[in-house]
Design a protein around this motif. Structure first.
Motif, PDB file in Angstrom:
ATOM      1  N   PHE A 120     -50.330  75.965 -28.562  1.00  0.00           N
ATOM      2  CA  PHE A 120     -49.049  75.302 -28.767  1.00  0.00           C
ATOM      3  C   PHE A 120     -49.249  73.904 -29.349  1.00  0.00           C
ATOM      4  CE2 PHE A 120     -48.393  78.527 -25.554  1.00  0.00           C
ATOM      5  CZ  PHE A 120     -47.191  79.095 -25.948  1.00  0.00           C
ATOM      6  N   PRO A 121     -48.235  73.419 -30.136  1.00  0.00           N
ATOM      7  CA  PRO A 121     -46.918  74.003 -30.361  1.00  0.00           C
ATOM      8  C   PRO A 121     -46.901  75.223 -31.264  1.00  0.00           C
ATOM      9  CG  PRO A 121     -47.139  72.031 -31.667  1.00  0.00           C
ATOM     10  CD  PRO A 121     -48.357  72.096 -30.783  1.00  0.00           C
TER      11      PRO A 121
ATOM     12  N   LEU B 212     -40.679  72.424 -30.218  1.00  0.00           N
ATOM     13  CA  LEU B 212     -41.396  72.165 -28.976  1.00  0.00           C
ATOM     14  C   LEU B 212     -42.134  70.829 -29.016  1.00  0.00           C
ATOM     15  CD1 LEU B 212     -42.353  73.238 -26.198  1.00  0.00           C
ATOM     16  CD2 LEU B 212     -44.176  74.475 -27.393  1.00  0.00           C
ATOM     17  N   ILE B 213     -42.460  70.348 -30.197  1.00  0.00           N
ATOM     18  CA  ILE B 213     -43.265  69.131 -30.320  1.00  0.00           C
ATOM     19  C   ILE B 213     -42.598  67.949 -29.633  1.00  0.00           C
ATOM     20  CG2 ILE B 213     -44.274  67.473 -31.926  1.00  0.00           C
ATOM     21  CD1 ILE B 213     -44.607  69.727 -33.933  1.00  0.00           C
ATOM     22  N   SER B 214     -41.307  67.747 -29.890  1.00  0.00           N
ATOM     23  CA  SER B 214     -40.611  66.608 -29.295  1.00  0.00           C
ATOM     24  C   SER B 214     -40.569  66.704 -27.776  1.00  0.00           C
ATOM     25  CB  SER B 214     -39.192  66.506 -29.858  1.00  0.00           C
ATOM     26  OG  SER B 214     -38.450  67.682 -29.569  1.00  0.00           O
ATOM     27  N   ILE B 215     -40.479  67.927 -27.256  1.00  0.00           N
ATOM     28  CA  ILE B 215     -40.469  68.098 -25.796  1.00  0.00           C
ATOM     29  C   ILE B 215     -41.822  67.719 -25.208  1.00  0.00           C
ATOM     30  CG2 ILE B 215     -40.252  69.778 -23.925  1.00  0.00           C
ATOM     31  CD1 ILE B 215     -38.315  71.352 -25.665  1.00  0.00           C
TER      32      ILE B 215
ATOM     33  N   ASN C 167     -40.827  61.896 -20.395  1.00  0.00           N
ATOM     34  CA  ASN C 167     -40.412  62.504 -19.120  1.00  0.00           C
ATOM     35  C   ASN C 167     -40.896  63.948 -18.978  1.00  0.00           C
ATOM     36  OD1 ASN C 167     -38.685  63.513 -21.127  1.00  0.00           O
ATOM     37  ND2 ASN C 167     -36.996  63.806 -19.683  1.00  0.00           N
ATOM     38  N   THR C 168     -41.889  64.332 -19.770  1.00  0.00           N
ATOM     39  CA  THR C 168     -42.454  65.683 -19.690  1.00  0.00           C
ATOM     40  C   THR C 168     -43.667  65.685 -18.778  1.00  0.00           C
ATOM     41  OG1 THR C 168     -41.652  66.364 -21.869  1.00  0.00           O
ATOM     42  CG2 THR C 168     -43.561  67.542 -21.003  1.00  0.00           C
TER      43      THR C 168
ATOM     44  N   VAL D 245     -43.377  71.581 -17.662  1.00  0.00           N
ATOM     45  CA  VAL D 245     -44.049  72.586 -18.484  1.00  0.00           C
ATOM     46  C   VAL D 245     -44.936  73.450 -17.594  1.00  0.00           C
ATOM     47  CG1 VAL D 245     -45.613  72.985 -20.421  1.00  0.00           C
ATOM     48  CG2 VAL D 245     -44.016  71.056 -20.483  1.00  0.00           C
ATOM     49  N   ILE D 246     -44.726  74.757 -17.655  1.00  0.00           N
ATOM     50  CA  ILE D 246     -45.506  75.720 -16.868  1.00  0.00           C
ATOM     51  C   ILE D 246     -46.119  76.731 -17.826  1.00  0.00           C
ATOM     52  CG2 ILE D 246     -45.423  77.493 -15.067  1.00  0.00           C
ATOM     53  CD1 ILE D 246     -42.970  76.071 -13.921  1.00  0.00           C
ATOM     54  N   ILE D 247     -47.408  76.965 -17.703  1.00  0.00           N
ATOM     55  CA  ILE D 247     -48.068  77.983 -18.524  1.00  0.00           C
ATOM     56  C   ILE D 247     -47.914  79.326 -17.825  1.00  0.00           C
ATOM     57  CG2 ILE D 247     -50.202  78.708 -19.642  1.00  0.00           C
ATOM     58  CD1 ILE D 247     -51.110  75.811 -19.624  1.00  0.00           C
TER      59      ILE D 247
END
Length: 255
Positions: free
Chosen positions: A87-88, A94-97, A102-103, A131-133
Motif C-alpha cells: 500500500f497505497p 489512501l495516501i492522504s489517510i 490523526n492516523t 488502520v488494521i491489516i
C-alpha cells in the motif's frame, strides 16, 4: 445396440436445467438460512473515528469472514476497505489517510503504544483513523514489510487478555482477535462506550451459533493445544515462529 439405446435413454433423463443454487442474502451475501443481518446494529453505529482495513486479497476468499460485519455495522464511510499486498498501491485516495496526523496503525512492533495511553493524552473523543491489516499474521507482516508508508505511522497495540468470540476458527495464540473484534475494541475505547463491542460482535456470535448447530466444533487456540499436548500435528517452523511472535507480543504488552 440395446446397450447404446439404454445409455442414451439414461442421458436423456438427466435434467437440462442447472441445479437450484442457494439463495443468498443481498446484504451479507450469506445463505438465507445462516444470514446474520437480524443481529446487526439498527441503526448502524456512527463513531467519530474511522476503521481503515488494508485487506490481503486471500482474505476475501474466506467463507467465514468478519470484516463485512464491521462494514455493515457502521455507517457508510466509517469502515473503509482497501485490497492489496502493498500500500497505497493503486489506491490514490489512501495516501492522504495514511499521511494524516490523526492516523494510527495497529501493529505489534517494539515501538507500538497502548491505545488507552494515547487516548489519555489527547482531547476526549478525538477523531482517529485506525488502520488494521486484515489477513493472517504472515500476510500482515508481509504487507507491513512491503509498504514503507506504514512505517512512518504512529503504531498502537491493544492490551487484550480476552478470549476471542470467534470460537469456530482456530486462533494462533491466546488473546488473538478477529478483525471485527479488533475494530470493535478500538472504537469502544475511542468512544468511551462498551456498547460498541456488544452491538458489533452480535452478528459474530450469531454466526458461530449457526455453525455450531450445524456440525462445527468450538476451537481452542493453537497455543493452548500445544501447551496442553493436544495439538494433532507436528509443529513446523512457520507455526513455531508465529507462537514465538505471539509470546513476544505478550511480553511487550506487559511492559
Amino acid at each position: 445396440m440395446d446397450l447404446e439405446h439404454e445409455a442414451f435413454s439414461d442421458l436423456c433423463g438427466l435434467p437440462t436445467d442447472p441445479p437450484d443454487m442457494r439463495i443468498n442474502c443481498d446484504q451479507c451475501q450469506r445463505p438465507l438460512k445462516v444470514c446474520y443481518c437480524s443481529s446487526l446494529p439498527d441503526p448502524r453505529l456512527s463513531p467519530r473515528s474511522k476503521i481503515i482495513l488494508l485487506q490481503h486479497p486471500a482474505e476475501e476468499k474466506r467463507c467465514l469472514r468478519t470484516a463485512p460485519m464491521l462494514q455493515l455495522g457502521l455507517q457508510p464511510g466509517k469502515c473503509l476497505v482497501f485490497k492489496g499486498k502493498r500500500f497505497p498501491g493503486l489506491h490514490d485516495e489512501l495516501i492522504s489517510i495514511l499521511q494524516a496526523s490523526n492516523t494510527l496503525l495497529l501493529y505489534p512492533s517494539p515501538n507500538s503504544e497502548p491505545l488507552n495511553e494515547i487516548i489519555s493524552e489527547t482531547v476526549p473523543l478525538s477523531r482517529y483513523n485506525i488502520v488494521i491489516i486484515d489477513g493472517t499474521w504472515p500476510q500482515a507482516k508481509a504487507i507491513y514489510t512491503s509498504s514503507p508508508i506504514l512505517h512512518n505511522i504512529r503504531q498502537i497495540k491493544l492490551l487484550n487478555n480476552n478470549t476471542s468470540d470467534y470460537i469456530i476458527r482456530t486462533q494462533p495464540a491466546d488473546g488473538c482477535l478477529s478483525t471485527l473484534e479488533t475494530g470493535a475494541q478500538c472504537l469502544s475505547m475511542l468512544e468511551g462506550d462498551q456498547t460498541y463491542v456488544d452491538k458489533l460482535l452480535a452478528p459474530l456470535k450469531l454466526m458461530c451459533q449457526y455453525q455450531l448447530e450445524n456440525g462445527a466444533v468450538s476451537h481452542q487456540s493453537k497455543e493452548f493445544l500445544i501447551k496442553n499436548n493436544s495439538y494433532p500435528k507436528l509443529i513446523g517452523k512457520r507455526l513455531n515462529k508465529v507462537l514465538k511472535d505471539a509470546e513476544r507480543l505478550k511480553e511487550q504488552q506487559k511492559s
